[in-house]
Write a protein that holds these residues in place. Structure first.
Motif, short mmCIF file in Angstrom:
data_model
loop_
_atom_site.label_atom_id
_atom_site.label_comp_id
_atom_site.label_asym_id
_atom_site.label_seq_id
_atom_site.Cartn_x
_atom_site.Cartn_y
_atom_site.Cartn_z
N VAL A 68 12.84 -54.57 24.66
CA VAL A 68 11.41 -54.42 24.40
C VAL A 68 11.14 -54.31 22.90
O VAL A 68 10.22 -54.91 22.38
CB VAL A 68 10.86 -53.17 25.14
CG1 VAL A 68 9.41 -52.89 24.75
CG2 VAL A 68 10.98 -53.35 26.63
N ASN A 69 11.96 -53.58 22.19
CA ASN A 69 11.74 -53.29 20.78
C ASN A 69 12.59 -54.20 19.90
O ASN A 69 13.81 -54.29 20.07
CB ASN A 69 12.07 -51.81 20.53
CG ASN A 69 11.76 -51.39 19.13
OD1 ASN A 69 12.42 -51.83 18.19
ND2 ASN A 69 10.77 -50.53 18.99
N ASP A 123 9.83 -65.63 21.14
CA ASP A 123 9.04 -64.40 21.20
C ASP A 123 8.29 -64.14 19.88
O ASP A 123 7.48 -63.22 19.81
CB ASP A 123 9.94 -63.19 21.49
CG ASP A 123 10.45 -63.18 22.92
OD1 ASP A 123 9.79 -63.77 23.79
OD2 ASP A 123 11.52 -62.59 23.16
#
Length: 151
Positions: free
Chosen positions: A45-46, A77
Motif C-alpha cells: 500500500v505504501n 501505479d
C-alpha cells in the motif's frame, strides 16, 4: 532453467543505456552507490515501505559508508520513492529527498520518464560526490549498477 515469463522492460535499450551511464559517471567520483528499481505495480500500500523492502532485498544497507541510494518506481501505479541509507540521509535530510522526488514527478508528468530518472541520478550523484568523494585506495563498486526490473 527455462523462464516462461519475460520481465517487463520499462525503458528502451537507449534509455536503459542513458540511465546506466549516468549511474556509472557519478560512481567514478564517489564511494556512494545508486540503484534504480522499476516494477509495474507496487504490491504494498505504501510506496516508502515498498522502497524499504527493495532496499533490504538489494542489500543496499551493506555499503561501507551506509551511502547507498535507491530510486524506486512503480510505473503503472505512478509511484516513486527515493531512499537513502543512514550515512547519506544524515548529511542531506528529508527535504533533499522530497525536492528530488518533486522534480522527477514534474518531468514524469511531461512524459519524460528517462529524463526524470537521469536528472535525479545527477542531483543525487552530485551530493554523493560532495559528501562521499571517491578514494582510489579504499573505494570499490560495492553494488551492481544495473537497473533492476521487477514484475
Amino acid at each position: 532453467m527455462i523462464s516462461w515469463f519475460k520481465k517487463k522492460q520499462f525503458l528502451t535499450p537507449d534509455d536503459n543505456h542513458r540511465v546506466l551511464e549516468a549511474i556509472r559517471a557519478f560512481e567514478k567520483k564517489t564511494s556512494g552507490e545508486i540503484r534504480v528499481f522499476m516494477e509495474s505495480r507496487n504490491p504494498l500500500v505504501n510506496t516508502i515501505e515498498r522502497a524499504q523492502v527493495v532496499f533490504g532485498e538489494l542489500q543496499m544497507h551493506q555499503t561501507k559508508d551506509r551511502n547507498g541510494v535507491l530510486l524506486y518506481l512503480a510505473v503503472k501505479d505512478r509511484e516513486v520513492a527515493l531512499l537513502g541509507d543512514e550515512g547519506i540521509h544524515q548529511k542531506v535530510g528529508t527535504a533533499f529527498w522530497e525536492k528530488q522526488v518533486a522534480e522527477m514527478i514534474q518531468l514524469f508528468k511531461q512524459n519524460n520518464l528517462t529524463e526524470g530518472i537521469v536528472k535525479c541520478i545527477e542531483q543525487v550523484g552530485q551530493v554523493l560526490v560532495e559528501k562521499f568523494p571517491y578514494d582510489g585506495t579504499t573505494d570499490s563498486n560495492e553494488l551492481s549498477d544495473e537497473i533492476v526490473f521487477g514484475k
